[in-house]
Design a protein around this motif. Structure first.
Motif, short mmCIF file in Angstrom:
data_model
loop_
_atom_site.label_atom_id
_atom_site.label_comp_id
_atom_site.label_asym_id
_atom_site.label_seq_id
_atom_site.Cartn_x
_atom_site.Cartn_y
_atom_site.Cartn_z
N THR A 40 -5.28 -1.41 -17.86
CA THR A 40 -4.10 -1.03 -17.09
C THR A 40 -4.38 -1.09 -15.59
O THR A 40 -3.61 -1.65 -14.81
N ALA A 41 -5.51 -0.50 -15.18
CA ALA A 41 -5.86 -0.50 -13.76
C ALA A 41 -6.20 -1.91 -13.26
O ALA A 41 -5.79 -2.32 -12.18
N GLY A 42 -6.95 -2.66 -14.07
CA GLY A 42 -7.35 -4.01 -13.67
C GLY A 42 -6.17 -4.95 -13.54
O GLY A 42 -6.10 -5.75 -12.60
N TRP A 43 -5.23 -4.86 -14.48
CA TRP A 43 -4.03 -5.70 -14.42
C TRP A 43 -3.24 -5.42 -13.14
O TRP A 43 -2.82 -6.35 -12.44
N THR A 81 -2.58 -8.16 -10.07
CA THR A 81 -1.23 -8.59 -9.71
C THR A 81 -0.92 -8.25 -8.25
O THR A 81 -0.22 -9.02 -7.57
N ALA A 82 -1.44 -7.13 -7.75
CA ALA A 82 -1.25 -6.80 -6.33
C ALA A 82 -1.93 -7.83 -5.44
O ALA A 82 -1.37 -8.26 -4.42
N VAL A 83 -3.12 -8.26 -5.82
CA VAL A 83 -3.82 -9.29 -5.05
C VAL A 83 -3.04 -10.60 -5.06
O VAL A 83 -2.91 -11.28 -4.03
N ILE A 84 -2.50 -10.97 -6.21
CA ILE A 84 -1.73 -12.21 -6.32
C ILE A 84 -0.49 -12.16 -5.43
O ILE A 84 -0.15 -13.14 -4.76
N VAL A 85 0.18 -11.01 -5.40
CA VAL A 85 1.38 -10.87 -4.56
C VAL A 85 1.04 -11.09 -3.09
O VAL A 85 1.72 -11.84 -2.38
N VAL A 86 -0.02 -10.45 -2.62
CA VAL A 86 -0.39 -10.59 -1.21
C VAL A 86 -0.85 -12.00 -0.90
O VAL A 86 -0.52 -12.56 0.16
N ALA A 87 -1.56 -12.64 -1.83
CA ALA A 87 -2.07 -13.99 -1.59
C ALA A 87 -0.96 -15.02 -1.44
O ALA A 87 -1.17 -16.09 -0.87
N GLY A 88 0.23 -14.71 -1.93
CA GLY A 88 1.33 -15.67 -1.80
C GLY A 88 2.44 -15.20 -0.89
O GLY A 88 3.45 -15.90 -0.73
N SER A 89 2.27 -14.06 -0.24
CA SER A 89 3.39 -13.42 0.44
C SER A 89 3.86 -14.15 1.69
O SER A 89 5.03 -14.12 2.03
N GLY A 131 -2.69 2.70 -13.56
CA GLY A 131 -2.03 1.48 -13.14
C GLY A 131 -1.60 1.55 -11.69
O GLY A 131 -1.78 0.60 -10.91
N ALA A 132 -1.04 2.67 -11.30
CA ALA A 132 -0.61 2.85 -9.92
C ALA A 132 -1.80 2.85 -8.96
O ALA A 132 -1.75 2.28 -7.87
N VAL A 133 -2.90 3.50 -9.39
CA VAL A 133 -4.11 3.52 -8.56
C VAL A 133 -4.68 2.11 -8.42
O VAL A 133 -5.10 1.68 -7.33
N GLY A 134 -4.68 1.35 -9.51
CA GLY A 134 -5.16 -0.03 -9.46
C GLY A 134 -4.34 -0.88 -8.50
O GLY A 134 -4.89 -1.68 -7.74
N THR A 136 0.83 -1.20 0.00
CA THR A 136 0.00 0.00 0.00
C THR A 136 0.87 1.25 0.00
O THR A 136 0.63 2.20 -0.76
N ALA A 137 1.89 1.26 0.86
CA ALA A 137 2.79 2.42 0.90
C ALA A 137 3.51 2.58 -0.43
O ALA A 137 3.62 3.69 -0.97
N LYS A 138 4.01 1.47 -0.98
CA LYS A 138 4.75 1.53 -2.24
C LYS A 138 3.87 2.03 -3.37
O LYS A 138 4.29 2.89 -4.17
N ASN A 139 2.64 1.53 -3.44
CA ASN A 139 1.76 1.92 -4.54
C ASN A 139 1.24 3.34 -4.40
O ASN A 139 0.99 4.02 -5.39
N THR A 140 1.08 3.79 -3.15
CA THR A 140 0.71 5.20 -2.94
C THR A 140 1.80 6.11 -3.47
O THR A 140 1.53 7.12 -4.14
N ILE A 141 3.04 5.74 -3.19
CA ILE A 141 4.18 6.52 -3.69
C ILE A 141 4.25 6.46 -5.21
O ILE A 141 4.55 7.45 -5.87
N SER A 142 3.93 5.29 -5.78
CA SER A 142 3.97 5.15 -7.24
C SER A 142 2.96 6.05 -7.93
O SER A 142 3.16 6.48 -9.07
N VAL A 143 1.84 6.35 -7.23
CA VAL A 143 0.86 7.28 -7.79
C VAL A 143 1.43 8.69 -7.81
O VAL A 143 1.26 9.45 -8.78
N ALA A 144 2.14 9.06 -6.73
CA ALA A 144 2.58 10.44 -6.57
C ALA A 144 3.90 10.75 -7.25
O ALA A 144 4.11 11.87 -7.73
N ALA A 145 4.81 9.76 -7.32
CA ALA A 145 6.18 10.04 -7.77
C ALA A 145 6.26 10.63 -9.18
O ALA A 145 6.97 11.62 -9.39
N PRO A 146 5.56 10.06 -10.19
CA PRO A 146 5.67 10.66 -11.53
C PRO A 146 5.19 12.11 -11.57
O PRO A 146 5.80 12.94 -12.25
#
Length: 446
Positions: free
Chosen positions: A343-346, A350-358, A287-290, A168-178
């Motif tokens: 873009t948003a759906g993908w 993928t974020a859900v998949i990462v957490v499901a296996g983390s 994509g970052a928001v998704g 969540t922190a990483k993706n929030t930053i990904s929205v703002a950084a660009p």
């Protein structure tokens, strides 16, 4: 002084707590995790700024062409393929916190050479290539050590929650950084904006210095093992484990599919769908928001569906969201809408998949071997990406853009197959009897 006291208050554990009591607390209420979380947030901000700015510097300041930029991009991932296994052995034999701090300081140092070289009119494309290669090596060390440090900071039962918070922190930053980079580039030359990235790496190092890792060095049985024998042990364990193998194979297919379709998506959107470059670039924000929404929704979804069903469902749904791109020209409404939804759906899936296996890998692997196993898995899951990128470009030339996009969708959906063919498919939650580290603490016959 106030900043120092603030850092101390969020990073210093008070009196040692019983593990079961600590695990009952939400991870963000645990001071040690909060400090690691903040450090990862600064490191993610530095990474995002770096990825945004380095190609811009190559093109705008040095006149680099597409081929030179592609080499720059490949170098940024090359160390995962070339050094993944030996780095895992080193990480298992060294103090994790020292590795994390050292990687941050090294990246900050090499980045600072770019604005200095630019100011003295000595910056060259070769300079950027060397910087990208060095940062790639530091990334391997940081990522491997970070994955082994997290289980030391939170309890095994909270790895999913901790990973979701980090994402969540990483993706929030990904929205703002660009957007931040874009605003700064209006008034400051790109090489000087990199100073912010270096500062973020140094901030991460400062915070990590206060993270308590109670078992930073794992000595195993105490018997000294040959370096390459140790590496072979980690690789053999990873390849032969009946739960790990399908898990990393599924992740590898997800990453491969992303790179297979990346170049075809750009060309198809710009040349066939006639989406403007500015509009296409702005879709990256979706994509970052998704990804951000996916990291927030992942834990409730995993609790509702279970680990196995969640990974299988997300992989199969990815066929649909990728299909929006080749079908965008024939679906109702503007193609931009469908490419944006894809873009948003993908990113969400993928974020859900990462957490499901983390939480799986650290619980199936003894802590003394976790660095080697993590690096072996990244050898496959990240090492496949530059190879798949080249393969995707070749397929786009030989077969055409639309067939390549459909191949992307099919390979993404195929990520469900290894899970379906493994015991993971029936997991609602992680089976406690498979937790090797818990078994060492509470042996069956105790």
């Amino acid at each position: 002084m106030p900043l120092r006291r603030t850092i101390k208050s969020i990073s210093q554990p008070s009196h040692p707590e019983d593990a079961s009591v600590r695990q009952l607390k939400p991870v963000l209420r645990q001071p040690n995790f909060r400090c690691l979380w903040l450090a990862n947030a600064f490191e993610s901000a530095a990474d995002d700024l770096l990825r945004t700015l380095l190609p811009i510097i190559a093109v705008s300041a040095l006149g680099a062409g597409a081929f030179q930029v592609s080499i720059l991009t490949a170098l940024s991932l090359s160390a995962f393929l070339l050094l993944g296994i030996p780095v895992g052995v080193w990480v298992d034999r060294m103090r994790k916190r020292r590795i994390l701090i050292g990687a941050d300081i090294l990246r900050a140092t090499v980045l600072l050479t770019i604005p200095v070289a630019f100011a003295t009119d000595t910056l060259s494309i070769w300079h950027l290539l060397v910087v990208a290669a060095v940062i790639s090596v530091a990334d391997v060390f940081f990522t491997t050590a970070d994955s082994t440090a997290l289980p030391m900071v939170v309890g095994a039962n909270q790895l999913d929650e901790a990973t979701a918070r980090l994402l969540t922190a990483k993706n929030t930053i990904s929205v703002a950084a660009p957007g931040i980079a874009g605003l700064l580039l209006r008034t400051i030359a790109a090489p000087f904006v990199l100073l912010l990235s270096a500062l973020a790496y140094l901030s991460s190092a400062f915070l990590l210095n206060s993270v308590h890792l109670p078992e930073s060095v794992q000595t195993g049985s105490g018997k000294k093992v040959n370096f390459w024998e140790s590496a072979r042990e980690g690789l053999a364990f990873t390849l032969n484990h009946r739960e790990l193998r399908p898990l990393f194979t599924s992740n590898m297919l997800i990453n491969a599919s992303t790179m297979l379709g990346a170049s075809a998506k750009v060309v198809f959107a710009l040349n066939i769908l006639l989406i403007s470059p500015a509009m296409f670039a702005s879709l990256g924000v979706l994509g970052a928001v998704g990804a951000l929404l996916g990291s927030l929704a992942a834990m409730p979804i995993v609790r509702f569906l279970g680990i196995g069903a969640c990974r299988v469902s997300a992989s199969l749904l990815s066929i649909v969201v990728v299909a929006f791109i080749p079908l965008a020209g024939s679906l109702p409404g503007s193609p931009v809408i469908w490419v944006g939804l894809s873009t948003a759906g993908w990113s969400f899936l993928t974020a859900v998949i990462v957490v499901a296996g983390s939480g799986i890998i650290p619980r199936l692997t003894e802590t003394a071997m976790l660095g080697r196993v993590s690096s072996c898995i990244r050898l496959f899951t990240l090492g496949i990406m530059p190879i798949a990128s080249l393969a995707g470009g070749a397929l786009a030339v030989w077969l055409g853009l639309v067939p390549t996009l459909w191949i992307w969708a099919c390979v993404a959906g195929a990520a469900a197959l290894p899970i379906l063919a493994s015991p993971i498919r029936s997991w609602k939650v992680f089976p406690e009897h498979l937790d090797v580290n818990q078994r060492k603490v509470n042996p069956p016959n105790a």
